[in-house]
Design a protein around this motif. Structure first.
Motif, short mmCIF file in Angstrom:
data_model
loop_
_atom_site.label_atom_id
_atom_site.label_comp_id
_atom_site.label_asym_id
_atom_site.label_seq_id
_atom_site.Cartn_x
_atom_site.Cartn_y
_atom_site.Cartn_z
N TYR A 55 54.34 -13.81 91.16
CA TYR A 55 54.93 -12.92 92.17
C TYR A 55 54.25 -13.21 93.50
N GLN A 56 54.90 -14.02 94.32
CA GLN A 56 54.31 -14.43 95.59
C GLN A 56 54.72 -13.55 96.76
N GLU A 57 55.54 -12.54 96.52
CA GLU A 57 55.99 -11.66 97.58
C GLU A 57 54.93 -10.60 97.89
N ILE A 58 55.14 -9.85 98.96
CA ILE A 58 54.25 -8.74 99.29
C ILE A 58 54.47 -7.63 98.26
N VAL A 59 53.39 -7.18 97.64
CA VAL A 59 53.49 -6.13 96.63
C VAL A 59 53.61 -4.78 97.33
N LYS A 60 54.68 -4.07 97.03
CA LYS A 60 54.91 -2.76 97.62
C LYS A 60 54.62 -1.70 96.56
N CYS A 61 53.39 -1.25 96.54
CA CYS A 61 52.96 -0.31 95.51
C CYS A 61 51.72 0.41 96.02
N GLU A 62 51.60 1.67 95.66
CA GLU A 62 50.45 2.46 96.12
C GLU A 62 49.16 2.02 95.47
N ASN A 63 49.23 1.56 94.21
CA ASN A 63 48.03 1.20 93.45
C ASN A 63 48.11 -0.29 93.07
N ILE A 64 47.38 -1.11 93.81
CA ILE A 64 47.40 -2.56 93.61
C ILE A 64 46.03 -3.03 93.12
N PHE A 65 46.06 -3.81 92.04
CA PHE A 65 44.83 -4.37 91.48
C PHE A 65 45.01 -5.89 91.44
N GLN A 66 44.52 -6.56 92.47
CA GLN A 66 44.70 -8.01 92.63
C GLN A 66 43.48 -8.75 92.09
N PHE A 67 43.74 -9.83 91.32
CA PHE A 67 42.67 -10.63 90.74
C PHE A 67 42.89 -12.10 91.09
N PRO A 68 41.84 -12.89 91.09
CA PRO A 68 42.00 -14.33 91.34
C PRO A 68 42.62 -15.02 90.13
N PRO A 69 43.33 -16.12 90.34
CA PRO A 69 43.92 -16.85 89.20
C PRO A 69 42.87 -17.35 88.22
N GLN A 70 41.68 -17.70 88.72
CA GLN A 70 40.62 -18.19 87.84
C GLN A 70 39.88 -16.99 87.25
N LYS A 71 40.30 -16.56 86.07
CA LYS A 71 39.69 -15.40 85.43
C LYS A 71 39.71 -15.61 83.92
N ALA A 72 38.92 -14.82 83.20
CA ALA A 72 38.75 -15.01 81.77
C ALA A 72 39.67 -14.14 80.94
N ALA A 73 40.54 -13.37 81.57
CA ALA A 73 41.44 -12.48 80.84
C ALA A 73 42.85 -12.61 81.42
N SER A 74 43.84 -12.42 80.58
CA SER A 74 45.23 -12.49 81.05
C SER A 74 45.57 -11.22 81.84
N ASP A 75 46.67 -11.28 82.57
CA ASP A 75 47.11 -10.11 83.32
C ASP A 75 47.44 -8.96 82.38
N LEU A 76 48.03 -9.25 81.22
CA LEU A 76 48.34 -8.18 80.28
C LEU A 76 47.06 -7.54 79.75
N SER A 77 46.05 -8.35 79.47
CA SER A 77 44.77 -7.81 79.03
C SER A 77 44.19 -6.85 80.07
N LEU A 78 44.29 -7.22 81.34
CA LEU A 78 43.80 -6.34 82.41
C LEU A 78 44.61 -5.04 82.44
N ALA A 79 45.92 -5.15 82.24
CA ALA A 79 46.76 -3.95 82.23
C ALA A 79 46.37 -3.02 81.09
N LEU A 80 46.12 -3.58 79.91
CA LEU A 80 45.76 -2.76 78.77
C LEU A 80 44.41 -2.07 78.96
N SER A 81 43.55 -2.66 79.76
CA SER A 81 42.23 -2.07 79.95
C SER A 81 42.30 -0.71 80.63
#
Length: 208
Positions: A55-81
């Motif tokens: 998703y390269q567009e501007i995120v329009k949301c009140e609660n944004i949690f942005q992470f770098p692509p180089q990370k040890a967990a998937s985006d779904l894993s972060l969501a479940l946390s």
């Protein structure tokens, strides 16, 4: 991570993944947590989490949690946390089936790992037509009403019982070993009860 205070008391959520399509009306009734490219498929969202690779567009949301692509967990894993300390929850996963097989398989693994620490929780994976293709459940006793072929699977050894209207009941506690064919191709004939002492996947084969 923790849910925003305004959202922490909700026990039923829709998680929106990058495979689409547009989130159907029944699932929009719950708070929406968009996982990266899932933002393409809903007009409003309560939380967005991801690294922006789908998703390269501007995120329009009140609660944004942005992470770098180089990370040890998937985006779904972060969501479940967000839900690790929420107690039992019901999560509807929309837009997570299809695409790369490794992504899909690891999504299941992350959900089962989450359920190890969240007994009584349920996670539903939906097909694009709105049917539930897979249900993942934490430790508990579950009433299921289904007619057709289904399979039970786990990625760790789990003791289970299966009673009621199905072709192959398990009247005594039985070890369901990782991806064992013991749980393959049972047939539901109405109401039956699954009791499990760890996370289990229920595949509804008639819907695949």
């Amino acid at each position: 991570m923790k849910l925003p205070i305004s959202l922490e008391n909700f026990k039923e959520w829709t998680l929106v993944g990058p495979m689409g399509p547009i989130v159907p009306e029944p699932l929009v009734a719950h708070p929406l947590l968009c996982v990266d490219g899932g933002a393409h498929f809903c007009s409003n969202m309560d939380i967005w989490v991801g690294d922006g690779d789908s998703y390269q567009e501007i995120v329009k949301c009140e609660n944004i949690f942005q992470f770098p692509p180089q990370k040890a967990a998937s985006d779904l894993s972060l969501a479940l946390s967000f839900f690790e300390s929420s107690g039992p929850v019901v999560l509807h996963c929309w837009g997570f089936l299809g695409g790369r097989r490794d992504h899909e398989l690891f999504n299941f693994g992350e959900v089962l790992r989450f359920l190890e620490k969240s007994p009584g929780s349920q996670v539903f994976f939906y097909q694009a037509d709105g049917a539930v293709s897979l249900t993942c459940v934490g430790t508990g006793e579950w009433q299921i009403n289904y007619k057709g072929t289904f399979s039970l699977a786990s990625i760790k050894s789990v003791r289970i019982k299966l009673l009621g209207s199905c072709l192959y009941p398990l009247e005594n506690e039985t070890d369901l070993h990782p991806l064992s064919s013991l749980g393959l191709s049972n047939i539901g004939q109405g109401q039956f009860t699954l009791t499990n002492l760890g996370p289990v996947m229920i595949f509804f084969s008639e819907l695949n």
